[in-house]
Write an enzyme that holds these catalytic residues in place. Structure first.
Site, PDB file in Angstrom:
ATOM      1  N   ARG A 116      18.942  55.970  20.570  1.00  0.00           N
ATOM      2  CA  ARG A 116      17.684  55.287  20.200  1.00  0.00           C
ATOM      3  C   ARG A 116      17.478  54.017  21.014  1.00  0.00           C
ATOM      4  O   ARG A 116      16.336  53.608  21.251  1.00  0.00           O
ATOM      5  CB  ARG A 116      17.553  55.055  18.698  1.00  0.00           C
ATOM      6  CG  ARG A 116      18.556  54.142  18.074  1.00  0.00           C
ATOM      7  CD  ARG A 116      18.382  54.097  16.564  1.00  0.00           C
ATOM      8  NE  ARG A 116      17.166  53.421  16.159  1.00  0.00           N
ATOM      9  CZ  ARG A 116      16.432  53.742  15.082  1.00  0.00           C
ATOM     10  NH1 ARG A 116      16.766  54.746  14.311  1.00  0.00           N
ATOM     11  NH2 ARG A 116      15.382  53.059  14.774  1.00  0.00           N
ATOM     12  N   HIS A 159      16.016  61.703  17.037  1.00  0.00           N
ATOM     13  CA  HIS A 159      15.319  62.908  17.499  1.00  0.00           C
ATOM     14  C   HIS A 159      13.893  62.526  17.884  1.00  0.00           C
ATOM     15  O   HIS A 159      13.245  61.762  17.179  1.00  0.00           O
ATOM     16  CB  HIS A 159      15.192  63.938  16.379  1.00  0.00           C
ATOM     17  CG  HIS A 159      16.488  64.483  15.891  1.00  0.00           C
ATOM     18  ND1 HIS A 159      16.716  65.833  15.752  1.00  0.00           N
ATOM     19  CD2 HIS A 159      17.635  63.883  15.487  1.00  0.00           C
ATOM     20  CE1 HIS A 159      17.934  66.036  15.288  1.00  0.00           C
ATOM     21  NE2 HIS A 159      18.505  64.859  15.111  1.00  0.00           N
ATOM     22  N   ASP A 187       7.640  52.207   8.825  1.00  0.00           N
ATOM     23  CA  ASP A 187       8.482  51.927   7.653  1.00  0.00           C
ATOM     24  C   ASP A 187       7.892  50.837   6.757  1.00  0.00           C
ATOM     25  O   ASP A 187       8.225  50.764   5.577  1.00  0.00           O
ATOM     26  CB  ASP A 187       9.883  51.484   8.108  1.00  0.00           C
ATOM     27  CG  ASP A 187      10.787  52.666   8.413  1.00  0.00           C
ATOM     28  OD1 ASP A 187      10.283  53.805   8.460  1.00  0.00           O
ATOM     29  OD2 ASP A 187      12.006  52.455   8.605  1.00  0.00           O
ATOM     30  N   GLY A 226       7.785  51.766  16.123  1.00  0.00           N
ATOM     31  CA  GLY A 226       6.363  51.915  15.797  1.00  0.00           C
ATOM     32  C   GLY A 226       5.501  50.835  16.424  1.00  0.00           C
ATOM     33  O   GLY A 226       4.438  51.117  16.977  1.00  0.00           O
ATOM     34  N   ALA A 271      10.670  57.514  12.469  1.00  0.00           N
ATOM     35  CA  ALA A 271      10.038  56.885  13.638  1.00  0.00           C
ATOM     36  C   ALA A 271       8.868  57.739  14.102  1.00  0.00           C
ATOM     37  O   ALA A 271       7.844  57.214  14.565  1.00  0.00           O
ATOM     38  CB  ALA A 271      11.051  56.720  14.756  1.00  0.00           C
ATOM     39  N   LEU A 279       7.602  36.038  11.855  1.00  0.00           N
ATOM     40  CA  LEU A 279       6.455  35.653  11.033  1.00  0.00           C
ATOM     41  C   LEU A 279       6.952  35.138   9.691  1.00  0.00           C
ATOM     42  O   LEU A 279       7.691  35.829   8.992  1.00  0.00           O
ATOM     43  CB  LEU A 279       5.536  36.861  10.816  1.00  0.00           C
ATOM     44  CG  LEU A 279       4.319  36.579   9.947  1.00  0.00           C
ATOM     45  CD1 LEU A 279       3.304  35.724  10.694  1.00  0.00           C
ATOM     46  CD2 LEU A 279       3.656  37.881   9.495  1.00  0.00           C
ATOM     47  N   TYR A 299      24.687  65.642  17.204  1.00  0.00           N
ATOM     48  CA  TYR A 299      23.898  66.079  18.365  1.00  0.00           C
ATOM     49  C   TYR A 299      24.230  65.273  19.614  1.00  0.00           C
ATOM     50  O   TYR A 299      24.789  64.173  19.539  1.00  0.00           O
ATOM     51  CB  TYR A 299      22.399  66.009  18.066  1.00  0.00           C
ATOM     52  CG  TYR A 299      21.832  64.704  17.553  1.00  0.00           C
ATOM     53  CD1 TYR A 299      21.760  64.455  16.180  1.00  0.00           C
ATOM     54  CD2 TYR A 299      21.335  63.753  18.419  1.00  0.00           C
ATOM     55  CE1 TYR A 299      21.203  63.285  15.711  1.00  0.00           C
ATOM     56  CE2 TYR A 299      20.763  62.580  17.944  1.00  0.00           C
ATOM     57  CZ  TYR A 299      20.709  62.343  16.578  1.00  0.00           C
ATOM     58  OH  TYR A 299      20.147  61.183  16.107  1.00  0.00           O
ATOM     59  N   GLU A 308       7.777  39.650  17.812  1.00  0.00           N
ATOM     60  CA  GLU A 308       9.030  40.256  17.351  1.00  0.00           C
ATOM     61  C   GLU A 308      10.010  39.140  17.006  1.00  0.00           C
ATOM     62  O   GLU A 308      10.212  38.219  17.787  1.00  0.00           O
ATOM     63  CB  GLU A 308       9.588  41.166  18.459  1.00  0.00           C
ATOM     64  CG  GLU A 308      11.026  41.590  18.293  1.00  0.00           C
ATOM     65  CD  GLU A 308      11.328  42.329  16.992  1.00  0.00           C
ATOM     66  OE1 GLU A 308      10.557  43.237  16.611  1.00  0.00           O
ATOM     67  OE2 GLU A 308      12.334  41.979  16.334  1.00  0.00           O
ATOM     68  N   GLN A 309      10.650  39.277  15.832  1.00  0.00           N
ATOM     69  CA  GLN A 309      11.566  38.210  15.406  1.00  0.00           C
ATOM     70  C   GLN A 309      12.831  38.135  16.258  1.00  0.00           C
ATOM     71  O   GLN A 309      13.385  37.056  16.468  1.00  0.00           O
ATOM     72  CB  GLN A 309      11.940  38.398  13.936  1.00  0.00           C
ATOM     73  CG  GLN A 309      12.745  39.651  13.657  1.00  0.00           C
ATOM     74  CD  GLN A 309      13.029  39.857  12.176  1.00  0.00           C
ATOM     75  OE1 GLN A 309      12.623  39.056  11.337  1.00  0.00           O
ATOM     76  NE2 GLN A 309      13.704  40.934  11.833  1.00  0.00           N
TER      77      GLN A 309
HETATM   78  C1  LIG Z   1      20.520  56.547   9.926  1.00  0.00           C
HETATM   79  C2  LIG Z   1      19.093  56.700  10.363  1.00  0.00           C
HETATM   80  C3  LIG Z   1      18.745  57.743  11.231  1.00  0.00           C
HETATM   81  C4  LIG Z   1      17.411  57.929  11.638  1.00  0.00           C
HETATM   82  N1  LIG Z   1      17.088  58.948  12.487  1.00  0.00           N
HETATM   83  C5  LIG Z   1      15.808  59.142  12.854  1.00  0.00           C
HETATM   84  C6  LIG Z   1      15.429  60.196  13.755  1.00  0.00           C
HETATM   85  O1  LIG Z   1      16.268  60.953  14.251  1.00  0.00           O
HETATM   86  N2  LIG Z   1      14.098  60.339  14.084  1.00  0.00           N
HETATM   87  C7  LIG Z   1      13.147  59.499  13.571  1.00  0.00           C
HETATM   88  O2  LIG Z   1      11.951  59.679  13.902  1.00  0.00           O
HETATM   89  N3  LIG Z   1      13.477  58.491  12.722  1.00  0.00           N
HETATM   90  C8  LIG Z   1      14.758  58.302  12.360  1.00  0.00           C
HETATM   91  N4  LIG Z   1      15.091  57.278  11.523  1.00  0.00           N
HETATM   92  C9  LIG Z   1      14.032  56.439  10.951  1.00  0.00           C
HETATM   93  C10 LIG Z   1      13.590  55.380  11.921  1.00  0.00           C
HETATM   94  O3  LIG Z   1      14.666  54.618  12.398  1.00  0.00           O
HETATM   95  C11 LIG Z   1      12.572  54.448  11.259  1.00  0.00           C
HETATM   96  O4  LIG Z   1      11.644  55.193  10.525  1.00  0.00           O
HETATM   97  C12 LIG Z   1      11.864  53.662  12.340  1.00  0.00           C
HETATM   98  O5  LIG Z   1      12.756  52.805  13.007  1.00  0.00           O
HETATM   99  C13 LIG Z   1      10.703  52.865  11.766  1.00  0.00           C
HETATM  100  O6  LIG Z   1      10.067  52.178  12.816  1.00  0.00           O
HETATM  101  P1  LIG Z   1       9.204  50.890  12.515  1.00  0.00           P
HETATM  102  O7  LIG Z   1       8.725  50.426  13.857  1.00  0.00           O
HETATM  103  O8  LIG Z   1       8.238  51.171  11.446  1.00  0.00           O
HETATM  104  O9  LIG Z   1      10.229  49.840  11.903  1.00  0.00           O
HETATM  105  P2  LIG Z   1      11.518  49.195  12.555  1.00  0.00           P
HETATM  106  O10 LIG Z   1      12.119  50.097  13.572  1.00  0.00           O
HETATM  107  O11 LIG Z   1      12.361  48.751  11.406  1.00  0.00           O
HETATM  108  O12 LIG Z   1      10.968  47.925  13.346  1.00  0.00           O
HETATM  109  C14 LIG Z   1      10.505  46.781  12.678  1.00  0.00           C
HETATM  110  C15 LIG Z   1      10.540  45.625  13.669  1.00  0.00           C
HETATM  111  O13 LIG Z   1       9.904  44.502  13.073  1.00  0.00           O
HETATM  112  C16 LIG Z   1      10.663  43.347  13.313  1.00  0.00           C
HETATM  113  N5  LIG Z   1      10.353  42.399  12.223  1.00  0.00           N
HETATM  114  C17 LIG Z   1      10.656  42.516  10.910  1.00  0.00           C
HETATM  115  N6  LIG Z   1      10.201  41.438  10.221  1.00  0.00           N
HETATM  116  C18 LIG Z   1       9.590  40.629  11.130  1.00  0.00           C
HETATM  117  C19 LIG Z   1       8.935  39.370  11.026  1.00  0.00           C
HETATM  118  N7  LIG Z   1       8.803  38.738   9.850  1.00  0.00           N
HETATM  119  N8  LIG Z   1       8.414  38.822  12.155  1.00  0.00           N
HETATM  120  C20 LIG Z   1       8.527  39.460  13.364  1.00  0.00           C
HETATM  121  N9  LIG Z   1       9.164  40.643  13.510  1.00  0.00           N
HETATM  122  C21 LIG Z   1       9.678  41.227  12.406  1.00  0.00           C
HETATM  123  C22 LIG Z   1      12.103  43.845  13.303  1.00  0.00           C
HETATM  124  O14 LIG Z   1      12.981  42.961  13.986  1.00  0.00           O
HETATM  125  C23 LIG Z   1      11.964  45.184  14.014  1.00  0.00           C
HETATM  126  O15 LIG Z   1      12.095  45.059  15.417  1.00  0.00           O
HETATM  127  C24 LIG Z   1      16.412  57.055  11.131  1.00  0.00           C
HETATM  128  C25 LIG Z   1      16.771  55.990  10.277  1.00  0.00           C
HETATM  129  C26 LIG Z   1      18.087  55.818   9.902  1.00  0.00           C
HETATM  130  C27 LIG Z   1      18.438  54.666   8.974  1.00  0.00           C
END
Ligand SMILES: Cc1cc2nc3c(=O)[nH]c(=O)nc-3n(C[C@H](O)[C@H](O)[C@H](O)COP(=O)(O)OP(=O)(O)OC[C@H]3O[C@@H](n4cnc5c(N)ncnc54)[C@H](O)[C@@H]3O)c2cc1C
Length: 380
Positions: A109, A48, A296, A16, A309, A131, A217, A35-36
């Site tokens: 991914r 997907h 998330d 995201g 995602a 952070l 898949y 990014e941490q």
């Molecule tokens: C088993 C599984 C299967 C999945 N399959 C799918 C799928 O097929 N399709 C789909 O759309 N979604 C899927 N998802 C969901 C998807 O992985 C998440 O919804 C998505 O990764 C969320 O993205 P995000 O960027 O919000 O958070 P994240 O991907 O969790 O990224 C957060 C980032 O913030 C960084 N961060 C955290 N705290 C700090 C801090 N204090 N300072 C600096 N950086 C920090 C982390 O290191 C990380 O890089 C799946 C999830 C799981 C568990």
């Protein structure tokens, strides 16, 4: 220690955050991302990309690359885990392109994320920046990182995942809730599977009682790599790590003696990991002052619609549009429009995903895949 003054800080360069950074730059905002992680690993898992998300990657010029790397399922099949009977056949492939406006792709991914990251302006992407503290002041937010750096940003986007520090600042410290479910993740070599002589469909979800399942898949365009992720009710998660090793024996104990294709998947398992699925109820606010949330950090869900995602990346697209419409000085309006436009959809997807009913039986997925975050009216 260094100190910088910037307009927009994105915390987290996950799926995201990377999308938010790319879209904000495309809209003319020089957003910095912190990014941490010191570096990203190619985590062994698939994902997907629905047509709703592929439209955003088209906007960013990444569609062709992702389509060339990933696999293109003609259908999302749902099948009974024991008999193999088809419960539903959801047409994708060319149908997805014509009906929903873009391709449906399944991909590793790590490959998706690396494609996103490599397209970003690298000077604005800061690794090894965890952070640890933030303080909202009259004209900016002071961000303090574990490496000692300090940044003053006019706006802060929390794309920092389920344990978001930004969410904590807005709503207080609260651990996410264990959903009662875990998922096993396994990449399987297609050559091993081929030796079984069975047919492995490009995208199939196998279902058992209580909606226990395996989603299997292809993750590469030539279908040389295959992946499965499970959903299994489990005991409370008592490990203090984000995942643990699992084993072929555990897979056999959970799914063995099923349909021959499932048994072959288990036989071909060499390395498999187990992940807890965490959750939160919909949040009471998405933004306050100069802080806002996406992905998330804002609406975590069990992953059973394969859209977690997707919602993070859709959020990013709508947030960039809102800030373009208002300018960053009127961030209060931008954040309000953003939440009004996104809340209902993200909450609905979160609810359906948590129920784990998606495409189990025939249904029309157009409301998810046909959505276009680049053109959806902004709810001002
Ligand atoms: C088993 C599984 C299967 C999945 N399959 C799918 C799928 O097929 N399709 C789909 O759309 N979604 C899927 N998802 C969901 C998807 O992985 C998440 O919804 C998505 O990764 C969320 O993205 P995000 O960027 O919000 O958070 P994240 O991907 O969790 O990224 C957060 C980032 O913030 C960084 N961060 C955290 N705290 C700090 C801090 N204090 N300072 C600096 N950086 C920090 C982390 O290191 C990380 O890089 C799946 C999830 C799981 C568990």
């Amino acid at each position: 220690m260094t100190e910088h003054h910037i307009d927009i800080a994105i915390i987290g360069a996950g799926l995201g955050g990377a999308a938010a950074m790319a879209l904000l730059h495309k809209a003319g905002f020089k957003a910095h991302t912190f990014e941490q992680a010191p570096v990203f690993d190619r985590l062994g898992a698939g994902i997907h990309i629905g047509p709703n998300v592929m439209k955003i990657f088209r906007e960013l010029g990444l569609e062709d690359t992702l389509c060339n790397i990933g696999a293109h399922p003609d259908y999302w099949f749902s099948r009974d885990g024991n008999t193999g009977d088809y419960r539903s056949k959801i047409e994708l492939g060319d149908f997805a392109k014509s009906e929903y406006g873009a391709a449906y792709v399944t991909i590793h991914r790590g490959d998706m994320h690396a494609t996103q990251i490599s397209a970003l302006p690298q000077d604005y992407l800061h690794y090894d920046h965890c952070l640890t503290q933030l303080e909202e002041r009259e004209n900016d937010v002071k961000l303090t990182f574990a490496n000692g750096n300090i940044v003053y940003a006019k706006l802060v986007v929390g794309a920092d995942g389920i344990n978001s520090k930004i969410r904590e600042e807005l709503l207080g410290v609260e651990k996410p809730r264990f959903s009662g479910w875990v998922g096993h993740r396994c990449l399987v070599d297609m050559n091993k599977l081929a030796a079984s002589g069975l047919d492995f469909e490009t995208c199939t979800k196998w279902w058992w009682d209580r909606s226990k399942h395996i989603m299997a898949y292809a993750t590469k365009n030539d279908e040389s790599e295959y992946y499965y992720v499970t959903g299994v009710p489990d005991e409370p998660w008592e490990h203090d790590t984000t995942w643990v090793e699992s084993s072929r024996d555990e897979m056999n104990a959970t799914f063995g003696g099923s349909h021959p294709v499932v048994n072959a998947l288990i036989d071909a398992t060499t390395s498999v990991t187990k992940w807890p699925f965490w959750n939160r109820d919909p949040l009471s606010l998405w933004s306050q002052g100069r802080l806002c949330l996406l992905g998330d950090a804002c609406h975590p869900m069990r992953p059973h619609m394969a859209q977690g995602a997707g919602m993070a990346i859709e959020d990013a697209a709508v947030l960039a549009r809102c800030l373009s419409a208002t300018g960053i000085e009127d961030y209060t309006s931008a954040f309000g429009i953003y939440e009004n436009t996104r809340r209902e959809r993200a909450t609905t997807v979160q609810t359906v995903s948590n129920k784990n009913t998606w495409l189990k039986n025939p249904e029309d997925p157009a409301w998810v895949y046909g959505y276009n975050p680049l053109t959806v009216p902004l709810a001002g």
